[in-house]
Design a protein around this motif. Structure first.
Motif, PDB file in Angstrom:
ATOM      1  N   GLY A  58       0.794  -1.225   0.000  1.00  0.00           N
ATOM      2  CA  GLY A  58       0.000   0.000   0.000  1.00  0.00           C
ATOM      3  C   GLY A  58       0.824   1.272   0.000  1.00  0.00           C
TER       4      GLY A  58
ATOM      5  N   SER B 254       3.220  -1.342  18.428  1.00  0.00           N
ATOM      6  CA  SER B 254       2.526  -1.177  19.710  1.00  0.00           C
ATOM      7  C   SER B 254       3.360  -1.689  20.880  1.00  0.00           C
TER       8      SER B 254
ATOM      9  N   VAL C  84      -2.319   0.395  18.393  1.00  0.00           N
ATOM     10  CA  VAL C  84      -1.437   0.442  17.216  1.00  0.00           C
ATOM     11  C   VAL C  84      -1.337   1.875  16.675  1.00  0.00           C
TER      12      VAL C  84
ATOM     13  N   TYR D  26     -11.277   4.713  14.501  1.00  0.00           N
ATOM     14  CA  TYR D  26     -10.196   5.037  13.557  1.00  0.00           C
ATOM     15  C   TYR D  26     -10.029   6.557  13.428  1.00  0.00           C
TER      16      TYR D  26
END
Ligand SMILES: NC(=O)c1ccc[n+]([C@@H]2O[C@H](COP(=O)([O-])OP(=O)(O)OC[C@H]3O[C@@H](n4cnc5c(N)ncnc54)[C@H](O)[C@@H]3O)[C@@H](O)[C@H]2O)c1
Length: 253
Positions: free
Chosen positions: A19, A67, A118, A160
């Motif tokens: 990505g 994390s 994360v 998110y």
């Protein structure tokens, strides 16, 4: 590919298995940077490095769980060894394409906690592990990848959107705390950009940009890479604490 010369600048990109992260690595290396591609998916990160070295660029790869503090510290140690120092950190890793979408009343608490672990704690952990190296470089740059959803208030994934809003706030603190050591910190907030993850997440990803952006098309990974090259280079040497929205002009429509 680019006329910009990053002159062997040493860069870590997290979330580099595919990505946007892979595209950032490829463009940075094409501009002359020495790149460390890091991801929890170390096989994907290794493929990124292979693509780049095959094309004649410099890239090594490794595994990191952003994390986890020990994992971040180990990555910085390895990057110091392989690159010989660090000027640029691109905090791109995130939980994104696999997230469930639901009205905020129905989001699951465990998923909320994972996203923050994360996307938010990961940026803090990576940056605190890297700050000594970035300060030592005398010309450091932190590039945090947030999202234009912070400004549009995209519905049905509050976890998110909130995590990406936190990144913008954290970047301003980083800019204040690290500016005296000549380390700048900025945000890129992409709008929807065609990657495997966004196509997985949004059924209308392919038409979304064409219907909403001033530029009447979707974002491609290379549209976002331009911002990364700018913040990685000395062209941005007096820019810190800023957020660059790259979304083809959706916010004002
Ligand atoms: N694609 C878009 O439309 C878009 C839009 C706005 C913002 N973004 C942001 O851009 C970034 C990249 O998005 P993408 O579309 O390439 O998605 P992606 O899912 O391909 O990239 C995220 C990467 O992070 C890695 N990762 C996840 N958890 C990790 C962990 N604990 N430690 C290390 N690596 C971990 C994944 O393995 C993956 O390679 C993300 O921060 C995303 O939130 C994407």
């Amino acid at each position: 590919m680019s006329e910009l010369n990053l002159n062997a600048k040493r860069v870590i990109v997290t979330g580099a298995a595919g990505g946007l992260g892979r595209a950032f690595c490829e463009r940075l290396a094409a501009a002359g940077a020495h790149v460390f591609a890091a991801d929890i998916n170390d096989v994907g990160a290794a493929q990124t490095a292979k693509n780049i070295t095959t094309a004649g660029g410099f890239c090594v790869s490794g595994k990191v769980d952003v994390s986890n503090h020990e994992s971040c510290a180990a990555l910085i140690g390895l990057a110091e060894e392989k690159l010989g120092g660090l000027e640029v950190l691109v905090n791109n890793a995130a939980l994104y394409g696999t997230l469930s979408r639901a009205p905020f009343e129905d989001l699951k608490e465990d998923e909320w906690d994972r996203v923050f672990s994360v996307n938010v704690k990961g940026v803090w952990q990576m940056t605190r592990a890297a700050s000594g190296s970035l300060k030592s470089s005398g010309n450091g740059s932190i590039i945090n990848i947030a999202s234009a959803t912070v400004f549009s208030g995209s519905p049905q994934w509050m976890h998110y959107v909130a995590s990406k809003g936190a990144i913008i706030a954290m970047t301003r603190v980083m800019a204040r705390e690290l500016g005296g050591d000549s380390v700048r910190a900025n945000v890129i907030a992409p709008g929807i950009t065609l990657t495997e993850a966004s196509l997985n997440l949004m059924a209308d990803a392919k038409t979304y940009g064409a219907n909403r952006a001033a530029l009447l098309r979707n974002g491609e990974v290379d549209d976002i890479s331009g911002g990364v090259l700018y913040f990685a280079s000395d062209l941005s040497k007096y820019t810190t604490g800023q957020t660059l929205v790259i979304d083809g002009g959706k916010q004002f429509i």
